[in-house]
Scaffold this active site. Structure first.
Site, PDB file in Angstrom:
ATOM      1  N   LYS A 226       4.764 -14.672   4.909  1.00  0.00           N
ATOM      2  CA  LYS A 226       5.034 -15.312   3.733  1.00  0.00           C
ATOM      3  C   LYS A 226       6.785 -15.005   3.276  1.00  0.00           C
ATOM      4  CE  LYS A 226       3.538 -18.006   0.345  1.00  0.00           C
ATOM      5  NZ  LYS A 226       2.923 -19.381   0.655  1.00  0.00           N
TER       6      LYS A 226
ATOM      7  N   ASP B   7      -5.319  -6.465   5.742  1.00  0.00           N
ATOM      8  CA  ASP B   7      -6.661  -6.032   4.963  1.00  0.00           C
ATOM      9  C   ASP B   7      -7.551  -7.345   4.769  1.00  0.00           C
ATOM     10  OD1 ASP B   7      -8.424  -4.515   3.625  1.00  0.00           O
ATOM     11  OD2 ASP B   7      -7.186  -3.760   2.154  1.00  0.00           O
TER      12      ASP B   7
ATOM     13  N   ASP C 172      -0.756 -19.081   4.088  1.00  0.00           N
ATOM     14  CA  ASP C 172      -1.787 -19.937   3.672  1.00  0.00           C
ATOM     15  C   ASP C 172      -2.164 -20.918   4.516  1.00  0.00           C
ATOM     16  OD1 ASP C 172       0.909 -20.168   3.167  1.00  0.00           O
ATOM     17  OD2 ASP C 172       0.926 -21.267   1.580  1.00  0.00           O
TER      18      ASP C 172
ATOM     19  N   TYR D 244       0.943  -1.186  -0.229  1.00  0.00           N
ATOM     20  CA  TYR D 244       0.032   0.031  -0.155  1.00  0.00           C
ATOM     21  C   TYR D 244       0.831   1.347   0.078  1.00  0.00           C
ATOM     22  CZ  TYR D 244      -4.104  -3.135   0.754  1.00  0.00           C
ATOM     23  OH  TYR D 244      -4.916  -3.999   0.913  1.00  0.00           O
TER      24      TYR D 244
END
Ligand code: NAI
Length: 338
Positions: free
Chosen positions: A170, A228, A204, A123
């Site tokens: 991640k 988000d 995940d 962002y």
């Protein structure tokens, strides 16, 4: 009497704000509201989407309750929320998510606080066209940004008696950016908050575990994009955006708002659920109680919370939750239970 800025917003904003203020008044909240405009409402009045007068009022009073603001799709139009986050460096977004009485979902014992870093990651707004047909978006992480959100999250956990902080990441793929987020969180934990349990999970696998058994999670600390997405996922676990409040904190102020949008499809029809904004107002009261040392705000917040819990238990619900009530009737149902 504490002072706070009130931004009704547009779409359903004015209706749910009016309903929320009625409940606050009935509960005896002592807040002197300074009303300012933002969003389409401000533009229709011939002003900027985020007028200087609104920015000045927030800068002066350092706390605001904000209704949703429409962001028209198109180039050159920056959302009010993004502008506010930047203007006041509101780097910590907090969304408490818990099962609500009377709202059936497949999930039980959900009581999670999602804390999202609000200023970095993808962002950052840095996007380039390298050559026609090839574009890139830059994911930014800084030691300063990662460390301050980690410190904020652990301090929140300590203050609220939360036992465990879990970071989703991640870093196996984004070794530098997510790696930095993890390193900073680990350092803050080890050096400043060793008594709080700390865990990390690849995002995940974490998503799968969240929907298998959300009760195993306590406080989630997430970089911007993951925060988000995961915060909406968590809202879905307990009945949707209509029952989840939100707040954005900086070191020098906070803005409280429901996380849903301006719902133009139902605006002006007395159909919108004011609960998420009311819950955000309860968060604001608790914040003011701590900031101003005004214990009374805590008591009023607790009275409102018990009243809406009782209203839901009694089956008093708006249409989005499967009930029949309009905006005003739901507010009346809460007021009757204060
Ligand atoms: P939305 O949240 O406004 O609406 C999605 C769906 O949920 C619609 O069917 C709507 O009727 C329903 N809904 C939302 N809030 C509700 C409530 N309180 N009671 C009952 N039903 C409710 O999301 P959408 O349609 O994607 O966005 C509409 C506008 O809101 C856009 O311009 C968007 O940019 C803006 N927006 C503003 C936000 C803010 O100011 N914090 C946050 C999200 C979107």
């Amino acid at each position: 009497m504490s002072k706070a800025v009130l931004i009704p917003g547009d779409g359903i904003g004015p209706e749910i704000t009016a309903a929320t203020l009625r409940v606050l008044d009935a509960a005896g909240a002592r807040i002197d509201w300074v009303e300012r405009q933002a969003g389409l409402a401000a533009m229709e009045a011939g002003d900027e989407v985020l007028p200087q007068a609104t920015l000045d009022a927030i800068a002066e009073h350092k706390v605001a309750l904000k209704g949703p603001c429409t962001t028209p799709v198109g180039h050159g139009f920056q959302s009010v929320n993004v502008q506010l986050r930047k203007a006041f460096d509101l780097y910590a977004a907090v969304r408490p998510v818990r099962n609500m009485p009377g709202i059936e979902t497949p999930f039980r014992k959900v009581d999670i606080v999602v804390i999202r870093e609000n200023t970095e990651s993808l962002y950052s707004g840095v996007e380039n066209e390298i050559t026609p047909g090839v574009v890139m978006s830059m994911k930014v992480a800084t030691v300063k940004g990662c460390t301050r959100i980690a410190r904020w999250a652990f301090a929140y956990a300590r203050q609220r008696g939360r036992r465990k902080v879990t970071v989703f990441h991640k870093a196996n793929i984004m070794k530098l950016t997510d790696g930095m987020f993890l390193d900073c969180a680990r350092k803050v934990h080890d050096e400043e908050f060793p008594e709080i349990d700390y865990d990390t999970m690849i995002i995940d696998a974490a998503c799968m575990r969240l929907v298998q058994d959300p009760s195993r999670f306590d406080l989630l600390l997430l970089e911007n994009l993951y925060g988000d997405v995961i915060s909406d996922l968590c809202a879905g676990l307990v009945g949707g955006l209509g029952v989840v409040p939100g707040a954005n904190f900086g070191d020098d102020g906070a803005i409280f708002e429901a996380v849903h949008g301006s719902a133009p499809d139902i605006a002006g029809q007395n159909l919108a659920n004011p609960l998420a904004l009311l819950m955000s107002a309860v968060m604001l009261l608790n914040y003011l109680a701590e900031r101003d040392g005004a214990e009374r705000h805590h008591a009023v917040a607790e009275r409102i919370k018990q009243a809406y819990d009782r209203a839901l238990t009694d089956g008093q619900k708006t249409r989005d939750l499967g009930g029949e009530l309009g905006t005003d009737a739901f507010a009346d149902a809460v007021i009757a239970r204060l």
